[in-house]
Design an enzyme around this catalytic site. Structure first.
Site, PDB file in Angstrom:
ATOM      1  CG  ASP A   1      -0.018  -0.381   2.502  1.00  0.00           C
ATOM      2  OD1 ASP A   1      -0.756  -0.853   3.567  1.00  0.00           O
ATOM      3  OD2 ASP A   1       1.026  -0.281   2.584  1.00  0.00           O
TER       4      ASP A   1
ATOM      5  CG  ASN B   1      -9.599  -0.484  11.434  1.00  0.00           C
ATOM      6  OD1 ASN B   1      -8.716  -1.053  11.154  1.00  0.00           O
ATOM      7  ND2 ASN B   1     -10.028   0.862  10.839  1.00  0.00           N
TER       8      ASN B   1
ATOM      9  CG  HIS C   1      -6.671  -1.332   8.437  1.00  0.00           C
ATOM     10  ND1 HIS C   1      -6.588  -0.491   9.330  1.00  0.00           N
ATOM     11  CD2 HIS C   1      -5.381  -1.464   7.974  1.00  0.00           C
ATOM     12  CE1 HIS C   1      -5.439   0.188   9.533  1.00  0.00           C
ATOM     13  NE2 HIS C   1      -4.464  -0.516   8.833  1.00  0.00           N
TER      14      HIS C   1
ATOM     15  CD  GLU D   1      -8.969   2.188   7.179  1.00  0.00           C
ATOM     16  OE1 GLU D   1      -8.364   3.207   7.269  1.00  0.00           O
ATOM     17  OE2 GLU D   1      -9.308   1.459   8.223  1.00  0.00           O
TER      18      GLU D   1
HETATM   19  C1  GLP Z   1      -1.123   0.685   8.253  1.00  0.00           C
HETATM   20  C2  GLP Z   1      -0.779  -0.359   6.974  1.00  0.00           C
HETATM   21  C3  GLP Z   1      -1.072  -1.816   7.292  1.00  0.00           C
HETATM   22  C4  GLP Z   1      -0.521  -1.911   8.729  1.00  0.00           C
HETATM   23  C5  GLP Z   1      -1.173  -1.247   9.723  1.00  0.00           C
HETATM   24  C6  GLP Z   1      -0.999  -1.839  11.174  1.00  0.00           C
HETATM   25  O1  GLP Z   1      -2.708   1.000   8.270  1.00  0.00           O
HETATM   26  N1  GLP Z   1      -1.182   0.083   5.824  1.00  0.00           N
HETATM   27  O2  GLP Z   1      -0.365  -2.367   6.340  1.00  0.00           O
HETATM   28  O3  GLP Z   1      -0.598  -3.362   8.822  1.00  0.00           O
HETATM   29  O4  GLP Z   1      -0.855   0.202   9.661  1.00  0.00           O
HETATM   30  O5  GLP Z   1       0.405  -1.039  11.238  1.00  0.00           O
HETATM   31  P1  GLP Z   1       1.417  -1.406  12.762  1.00  0.00           P
HETATM   32  O6  GLP Z   1       1.881  -2.874  12.249  1.00  0.00           O
HETATM   33  O7  GLP Z   1       2.458  -0.205  12.762  1.00  0.00           O
HETATM   34  O8  GLP Z   1       0.509  -1.743  13.758  1.00  0.00           O
END
Ligand code: GLP
Length: 272
Positions: free
Chosen positions: A67, A136, A138, A143
């Site tokens: 992403d 949440n 995602h 989302e």
């Molecule tokens: C962002 C990214 C996701 C990631 C999420 C959780 O939204 N787009 O790919 O998994 O955050 O990030 P973290 O691992 O820092 O909690």
């Protein structure tokens, strides 16, 4: 689904690195889908260690970013392209021509997303997709309410995600939009490794693993994936109701051969 619960973050990263390393030993032109965020950091550090120790060569490996924020140049320090470059790519011998990124400033969004999908198909699909999970539920930037069959496309970020990613500055949410591989795209990967660490992910993990399959919890779709591995630490697994069973299955998964051998030796003599 395989639910792997490790005592701490380092051990969960070691588990993921071990699986990726074994997969590379079988297929050196491995195609990886790479998430960003805090959670996968330890996995990327582990892959770099394998490279530095001469145990893994990335010269035939291909990587796709999962992403990207819309409106950030690839060299912007907050972009996911910069994250993967800084955290991983510049430390291994992956070839620049084998690195594919979603463009934060595409000429034409729909075309760019379609080209990304085509490129994934051209290389034979993603062998291992590494994911984190949002609080949440995602995955990538899909989302809640994302279509469970969605493809790579533009998405509007929730305030929860913007806040979690530290992008609400003085009540101003920047950037608001992103490009993300879709849930349908992710589901076409050979194996999906979802990493989760910390109590703030425990509800999302419980709902994804033990809840209904619903667009309200995008990661729950992985219940339909033939090879999905949830690798969590104890905190992220703390709301799972069948933790002991998951651990039992994991501890006994490589003992089937011995089990069958014993049974065949005692065929007809003992009950199971
Ligand atoms: C962002 C990214 C996701 C990631 C999420 C959780 O939204 N787009 O790919 O998994 O955050 O990030 P973290 O691992 O820092 O909690």
């Amino acid at each position: 689904m395989e639910i792997i619960i490790k005592a701490n973050y380092d051990l969960m990263c070691e588990e993921a690195v071990g699986f990726i390393h074994k997969s590379w030993q079988k297929k050196t032109n491995l195609v990886l889908g790479l998430a960003t965020g805090r959670t996968p950091l330890g996995v990327y550090q582990g892959l770099i260690r394998l490279f530095e120790e001469g145990q893994m060569d990335f010269s035939e490996v291909t990587a796709f970013g999962l992403d990207e924020y819309l409106g950030l140049e690839a060299n912007h320090p907050e972009s996911f392209a910069s994250y993967l470059e800084k955290i991983l790519y510049q430390h291994i011998n992956i070839k620049p021509e084998n690195i594919f990124r979603l463009d934060g400033f595409p000429e034409e969004i729909e075309n760019h997303c379609q080209e990304y999908e085509n490129r994934i198909k051209q290389v034979g699909g993603i062998d291992i997709q590494i994911l984190g999970i949002g609080t949440n539920g995602h995955i990538g930037f899909n989302e809640p309410s994302s279509s469970l069959s969605s493809r790579t496309r533009i998405k509007t970020l929730t305030r929860e995600t913007l806040a979690a990613n530290g992008l609400i500055v003085k009540e101003k949410a920047i950037p608001r939009y992103c490009l993300t591989m879709g849930i349908g795209t992710i589901m076409e990967s050979g194996t999906v490794i979802l990493l989760a660490s910390g109590r703030d992910k425990s509800r999302a993990i419980h709902e994804s693993v033990e809840g209904p399959i619903t667009a309200a919890v995008p990661a729950s779709i992985l219940q339909l994936h033939p090879r999905a591995k949830f690798i969590c630490d104890e905190d992220a697994a703390s709301e799972l109701t069948k933790k002991d069973y998951y651990k039992w299955v994991y501890d006994h998964k490589d003992k089937v051969d011995g089990y069958l051998k014993k049974l065949s030796q005692n065929r007809g003599r003992t009950k199971i």
